[in-house]
Design a protein around this motif. Structure first.
Motif, PDB file in Angstrom:
ATOM      1  N   HIS A  63       0.880  -1.172   0.000  1.00  0.00           N
ATOM      2  CA  HIS A  63       0.000   0.000   0.000  1.00  0.00           C
ATOM      3  C   HIS A  63       0.917   1.221   0.000  1.00  0.00           C
ATOM      4  O   HIS A  63       1.387   1.623   1.065  1.00  0.00           O
ATOM      5  N   ARG A  92      -3.191   3.355  -2.935  1.00  0.00           N
ATOM      6  CA  ARG A  92      -3.397   1.969  -2.517  1.00  0.00           C
ATOM      7  C   ARG A  92      -3.577   0.995  -3.699  1.00  0.00           C
ATOM      8  O   ARG A  92      -3.026  -0.085  -3.730  1.00  0.00           O
ATOM      9  N   HIS A 124       3.156  -2.086   6.942  1.00  0.00           N
ATOM     10  CA  HIS A 124       1.921  -1.302   6.721  1.00  0.00           C
ATOM     11  C   HIS A 124       1.810  -0.123   7.689  1.00  0.00           C
ATOM     12  O   HIS A 124       2.581  -0.009   8.644  1.00  0.00           O
ATOM     13  N   VAL A 125       0.767   0.696   7.442  1.00  0.00           N
ATOM     14  CA  VAL A 125       0.330   1.745   8.372  1.00  0.00           C
ATOM     15  C   VAL A 125      -1.153   1.508   8.627  1.00  0.00           C
ATOM     16  O   VAL A 125      -1.906   1.196   7.694  1.00  0.00           O
TER      17      VAL A 125
END
Ligand SMILES: [Zn+2]
Length: 576
Positions: free
Chosen positions: A98, A159, A198-199
């Motif tokens: 992402h 994304r 990820h975040v």
């Protein structure tokens, strides 16, 4: 000694020749992340400058650029085959799946810069593999405006990939070239540890970084135990020693209060961690918190990458042995679970640093809205429900047989290095056949599909003739668990669920009622059992009893004229 200016400059440039240049993150004081080409140029420079770093071009992606794989080792061991022979563990860091969550892109650059410039030593028993940017198309689609509620960096990618797919749903269906290039890398490396950076969005709290661990129940056996009692706890301890108070991924999406705790994330095989777990790889998804400044998030991600490296080095032999035994168990397993449910009777307490929350009137709608009050932090022990229990399991057959026409599925199996052999002659085999009794299809598309769910199957035993070239997939291989997950139609992320077999859900032949009426009448005269079944159904169902077309169709479906392929799952099971 005083050197002439020119000589000093020359000496300086020689000494610094092996130094990697600062990254965009460094130069911006931790507020920016590089654009795609800039990141790749930096990695090319790392490869050029240091014998410890090798960057390879792997398969093509939807973006029209090849996926890159970087291998980093202290003594320059970067040949995947040789790495295994020399008894080294491989950790694979995946970044930018992402691209709006680029923390891992930068953390991995900082990691390798430390290895080269500052002597952060990798022990000889470990090789770090890095996918610098996975979602290349998304990374090229750069903006300051995506992810409205994230604190930096100043610009980042999107994304969706070049087909606007979420690559973290594509590990099984592999609609993207990206996922196919990834599977190639994964199968080539067989990583001991897989980390997908990820975040997170969701609730607000004080912690900068959280960790999603692939379910220990799903890994099962000794490997699940090792994950649960050794690997995962060590990550929290090591992070604390490095000054980061990490907690499990806050899988909380409203409903009750975050203080009531939350259930561990369900990582089915469509996700990177769920896919990796099918191959007996220890897998994790770190999730930094969106509202923390970019610099802090990247530093925490870097600290966690080091923690993975250090634990894997320290436990190198144990990890190898546990995985080897898990692989042997996979080859010999007689059953695998395919359905799970959250086990609310199992929890452990974690120390959660939250912010008080409440409701107040929204200035947008005037209606009550949730808010977190950062002036009221709290520390509380809360339950984390980290157990899942098996709802349904499948007996492993001796083999699956796949008719060659289903080549899209066969291609994906090949991509995942599944061993199979083609029939050399036409062959009659007694098999178990699944019939799809019921299913639902999503009304609206999800990731390019209308997935099938709530699948009800019925089994029959039949002799089926296969043609030369149809494929026999023996269930005595490392891919066993993967095969059960993708080929058992009622498994959550099966190829059936992802619409690969939707051709069987439509009837291809039919009849003209006026013409079939006479044929059906003759048939019922000759077959009293068929007549009895029709009468029985009529007696039981008054709506049916009043419908001519329904009764004619009933007779058709019971007759020899009805097509056998309808709702008949083409992948069959050879059982003893
Ligand atoms: Zn993400």
């Amino acid at each position: 000694m005083r050197l002439p200016v020119l000589a000093s400059l020359l000496l300086f440039s020689l000494l610094s020749a092996a130094q990697l240049p600062p990254t965009r993150f460094d130069r911006s004081g931790g507020s920016q992340t590089p654009a795609y080409q800039e990141a790749i140029s930096w990695w090319q420079e790392a490869d050029r400058l240091s014998g410890k770093v090798k960057m390879l071009e792997m398969g093509m992606t939807d973006a029209g650029f090849p996926l890159h794989l970087v291998l980093v080792s202290e003594n320059g061991d970067t040949d995947p085959g040789a790495i295994r022979r020399r008894n080294k563990r491989i950790i694979l860091f995946n970044n930018g799946i992402h691209p709006g969550e680029p923390d891992g892109i930068d953390a991995s650059m900082l990691l390798v810069k430390e290895v080269i410039n500052r002597g952060y030593r990798l022990r000889d028993n470990v090789v770090v593999a890095i996918i610098p940017v996975y979602n290349i198309g998304g990374c090229l689609n750069r903006s300051a405006d995506y992810r409205v509620d994230q604190d930096g960096p100043e610009e980042f990618g999107f994304r969706g990939n070049s087909q606007n797919l979420d690559l973290n749903r594509d590990f099984i269906k592999s609609d993207s070239r990206d996922a196919r290039a990834f599977a190639d890398i994964f199968q080539l490396l067989d990583p001991d540890v897989f980390v997908d950076n990820h975040v997170s969005n969701g609730a607000d709290y004080q912690h900068v970084i959280t960790l999603l661990t692939s379910q220990h129940n799903k890994l099962g056996g000794e490997m699940g135990e090792f994950m649960h009692t050794r690997f995962e706890p060590s990550m929290y301890t090591r992070m604390k020693e490095k000054g980061h108070d990490m907690i499990p991924y806050v899988n909380f999406w409203g409903g009750n209060k975050v203080e009531d705790g939350w259930q561990e994330f369900w990582d089915s095989p469509r996700y990177g961690s769920g896919y990796a777990a099918l191959w007996n790889t220890f897998s994790f998804m770190p999730e930094t918190h969106m509202l923390k400044p970019y610099r802090q998030r990247v530093e925490a991600t870097l600290a966690l990458e080091k923690s993975f490296i250090e634990f894997t080095s320290a436990m190198s032999e144990q990890i190898r042995d546990v995985r080897d035994r898990a692989k042997q168990a996979t080859i010999k397993a007689s059953s695998f679970p395919v359905k799970w449910t959250a086990d609310r009777s199992v929890s452990r307490l974690i120390t959660f640093r939250g912010y008080s929350s409440g409701q107040k009137p929204s200035e947008v709608s005037g209606l009550p809205r949730l808010y977190y009050d950062r002036s009221k932090p709290y520390v509380r022990d809360i339950p984390f429900y980290d157990g899942y229990k098996v709802l349904d399991q499948v007996q492993v057959p001796q083999a699956y047989i796949i008719p060659q026409g289903w080549w899209k599925v066969i291609e994906l199996l090949r991509l995942n290095k599944v061993q199979m052999r083609a029939f050399r002659t036409d062959t009659l085999v007694e098999v178990e056949v699944y019939h799809i009794d019921d299913y639902k299809s999503a009304a609206r598309p999800y990731e390019g599909h209308h997935p099938n769910s709530d699948i009800k199957i019925r089994v029959s035993r039949e002799k089926v003739s296969y043609r030369k070239g149809d494929l026999y997939v023996p269930m005595n291989q490392l891919a066993n668990r993967f095969l059960v997950e993708v080929l058992e139609p009622h498994a959550e992320d099966s190829y059936f669920a992802w619409n690969f077999f939707d051709g069987i859900l439509g009837q291809k032949e039919g009849y003209s009622a006026y013409s079939f009426e006479d044929i059906a009448a003759g048939y019922l005269k000759q077959d009293p059992d068929a007549r009895a079944r029709l009468d029985q159904r009529r007696a039981a169902d008054s709506v049916f009893a009043k419908s001519g077309p329904a009764q004619l169709n009933f007779v058709y479906q019971q007759s020899k004229w009805f097509e056998p392929a309808y709702l008949r799952y083409p992948v069959t099971r050879v059982v003893k």
